[in-house]
Design a protein around this motif. Structure first.
Motif, short mmCIF file in Angstrom:
data_model
loop_
_atom_site.label_atom_id
_atom_site.label_comp_id
_atom_site.label_asym_id
_atom_site.label_seq_id
_atom_site.Cartn_x
_atom_site.Cartn_y
_atom_site.Cartn_z
N VAL A 2 -5.51 3.45 1.08
CA VAL A 2 -4.09 3.80 0.90
C VAL A 2 -3.24 2.55 0.56
CG1 VAL A 2 -4.31 5.85 2.33
CG2 VAL A 2 -3.51 3.74 3.37
N PHE A 3 -3.91 1.43 0.21
CA PHE A 3 -3.23 0.25 -0.34
C PHE A 3 -2.20 -0.35 0.62
CE2 PHE A 3 -4.35 3.38 -3.57
CZ PHE A 3 -5.24 2.65 -4.35
N ALA A 4 -2.42 -0.21 1.93
CA ALA A 4 -1.38 -0.54 2.90
C ALA A 4 -1.52 -1.92 3.53
CB ALA A 4 -1.35 0.52 4.00
N VAL A 5 -2.54 -2.70 3.12
CA VAL A 5 -2.74 -4.01 3.76
C VAL A 5 -1.76 -5.04 3.18
CG1 VAL A 5 -4.36 -5.90 4.17
CG2 VAL A 5 -5.18 -3.53 4.15
N LYS A 6 -1.09 -5.74 4.06
CA LYS A 6 -0.28 -6.90 3.65
C LYS A 6 -0.85 -8.10 4.40
CE LYS A 6 3.85 -4.20 2.70
NZ LYS A 6 5.25 -3.90 3.05
#
Ligand code: BEZ
Ligand code: FE
Length: 295
Positions: free
Chosen positions: A248-252
């Motif tokens: 879900v492309f949520a890593v920062k």
């Protein structure tokens, strides 16, 4: 596309866009006209066949039909297409130095039990013992006392309590209040990597396109305090193999932390934990709310 088809496409799009000219709500008019412009451009550029259009309609129908009180397939689709993180970036991407936000996800349950600092989030025997702790502070480093830290995470079987009837309803979730120095801490187990729900249309889309459903292990937090902007975020485990390919492309990067292993032969375990155990720092920085009328 033939010259005739592309001029018909332009004409249809224009007519639909103009049909919203009289919308009395200016913002709704703007959103609908931009939506139609991009939707038509997408269909035209992809040169959708009638069969492909019908497959898309059936897919969206299944997405809607899969939703229940505890399953939000529409949000899952938004998450898997990166739209949730785009909305996050548009609304929270100011780079102030405050803890960055990320997706809420579908497993948040409001009204988690209040717990005391040091309490255990679970009585699960399975899983690697963890002591999570942090300090909530303002942008200028002042402790934020009395902040509410609402946390939830998955169990060793990869499931959240809300997905898994075999877990007690309140398992692995709780609300804590920071002490006078802005600190909070709780005992838990190390979260594990898990697949997003893949038994529905979003899972079918991932499988059909060769994408995996995995998310890197993380703890969810919503931290709030009077006078501060609340933050919805995660603490990610730096050891996860899925950090670079979160479904879900949520890593920062700023949210990735080391879960440090401790050996009971070298160090006395903290009260209530039996080693080996892990610790993780969940420090949070909150930004003060803009003064009324200054936002
Ligand atoms: C989660 O972290 O719980 C989650 C977020 C987005 C989609 C699925 C799960
Ligand atoms: Fe999660």
């Amino acid at each position: 596309m033939s010259e005739q088809a592309s001029s018909a496409a332009r004409e249809i799009a224009e007519r639909v866009i103009r049909s919203f000219d009289g919308c009395p709500d200016g913002r709704l008019r703007e959103i609908m006209q931009i939506l139609v412009r991009h939707l038509h451009a997408f269909v035209a550029e992809a040169r959708l066949t009638e069969a492909e259009w019908m497959a898309g309609i059936q897919f969206l129908t299944r997405v809607g039909q899969t939703c229940t009180d505890t399953r939000q397939e529409c949000i899952l689709l938004s998450d898997a297409l990166g739209v949730s993180m785009l909305v996050d970036a548009l609304n929270h991407g100011r780079g102030t130095g405050a803890t960055e936000s990320t997706v809420l996800g579908p497993f948040y349950v409001s009204g988690s039990p209040w717990r005391e600092n040091g309490d255990a989030l679970t009585t699960d025997a399975e899983g690697e013992p963890l002591l999570a702790s942090g300090r909530v502070q303002s942008l200028d480093g002042e402790p934020v006392a009395g902040a509410v830290v609402d946390v939830w995470q998955n169990a060793a079987n990869m499931m959240y309590a809300v997905q898994d009837p075999s877990q007690p309803e309140d398992n692995l979730r709780g609300r804590f209040r920071t002490d006078g120095e802005g600190r909070f801490w709780f005992r838990s187990i190390r979260p594990v990597d898990y697949p997003i729900p893949s038994d529905g249309p979003v899972g079918d889309m991932l499988a059909a396109t060769g994408r995996h459903p995995w998310r890197p292990a993380h703890i969810h937090l919503i931290v709030s305090a009077p006078g501060y902007e609340p933050v919805t975020t995660h603490i990610f485990d730096a050891a996860s193999p899925h950090l670079a390919s979160d479904a879900v492309f949520a890593v920062k990067d700023s949210l990735v932390r080391q879960f440090r292993r401790h050996d009971p032969r070298q160090q006395e375990p903290p009260p209530g934990l039996r080693g080996p155990w892990y610790t993780v720092d969940c420090a949070i920085v909150l930004e003060a709310k803009a003064a009324e009328g200054m936002a």
